[in-house]
Design an enzyme around this catalytic site. Structure first.
Site, mmCIF file in Angstrom:
data_model
loop_
_atom_site.group_PDB
_atom_site.id
_atom_site.type_symbol
_atom_site.label_atom_id
_atom_site.label_comp_id
_atom_site.label_asym_id
_atom_site.label_seq_id
_atom_site.Cartn_x
_atom_site.Cartn_y
_atom_site.Cartn_z
ATOM 1 N N ASP A 52 0.859 -1.181 0.000
ATOM 2 C CA ASP A 52 0.000 0.000 0.000
ATOM 3 C C ASP A 52 0.897 1.234 0.000
ATOM 4 O O ASP A 52 1.833 1.313 0.801
ATOM 5 C CB ASP A 52 -0.890 -0.023 1.253
ATOM 6 C CG ASP A 52 -2.033 0.958 1.201
ATOM 7 O OD1 ASP A 52 -1.809 2.115 0.764
ATOM 8 O OD2 ASP A 52 -3.148 0.592 1.602
ATOM 9 N N HIS B 47 -10.132 -5.647 -2.651
ATOM 10 C CA HIS B 47 -8.775 -5.716 -2.132
ATOM 11 C C HIS B 47 -8.815 -6.073 -0.649
ATOM 12 O O HIS B 47 -9.728 -5.701 0.066
ATOM 13 C CB HIS B 47 -7.995 -4.419 -2.369
ATOM 14 C CG HIS B 47 -8.625 -3.190 -1.810
ATOM 15 N ND1 HIS B 47 -9.755 -2.615 -2.343
ATOM 16 C CD2 HIS B 47 -8.266 -2.406 -0.766
ATOM 17 C CE1 HIS B 47 -10.067 -1.529 -1.665
ATOM 18 N NE2 HIS B 47 -9.179 -1.390 -0.689
#
Length: 141
Positions: free
Chosen positions: A34, A103
């Site tokens: 991320d 996700h």
């Protein structure tokens, strides 16, 4: 239900239009760090199939995501000497979803640590590279 948007950021990552710090990939999923991590090693696992969230993904595609989440979680625990792992997955606006491609968040945790607020800071690309290397090494055993 709202239709899948093929121009979402994760679809663009899958097409190579946006960069990512990739840590794992197979025919069905992609895992990458991320860019706004809540902890070091914060990884996202996404299906390659176009799925807005858990409400519209096929069972088969979701099973591939689940297997990859388990693989990445185990590697993250090792790579970051974590005491535990937080796994999160959000669906629709009311459920906290911000990017509308399924996700799963995997976050290595240490006793007494705190998560940064979501989307609170963008990580230095060099740090992402270093953390990706740690995860890749742990995945290789």
């Amino acid at each position: 239900m709202t239709a899948y948007d093929p121009n979402n950021p994760f679809a663009k990552i899958l097409r190579g239009e946006f960069p990512c710090a990739k840590v794992y990939e197979n025919d069905h999923v992609l895992a990458f760090l991320d860019i706004m991590p809540r902890v070091a090693g914060h990884t996202l696992v996404i299906p390659k199939a176009p799925a807005r969230n858990i409400l519209d993904i096929t069972e088969e595609d979701y099973l591939h995501v689940g297997r990859a989440v388990r693989t990445i979680a185990r590697a993250a625990k090792t790579a970051f000497a974590a005491d535990g792992i937080t796994v999160q997955q959000f669906n629709e606006h009311a459920g906290g979803q911000m990017v509308f491609h399924l996700h799963v968040h995997i976050m290595p945790r240490h006793n007494g640590d705190s998560l940064l607020p979501p989307a609170s800071r963008k990580e230095d690309p060099k740090v992402l590279e270093e953390n990706a290397a740690k995860l890749i090494a742990a995945l290789k055993g």
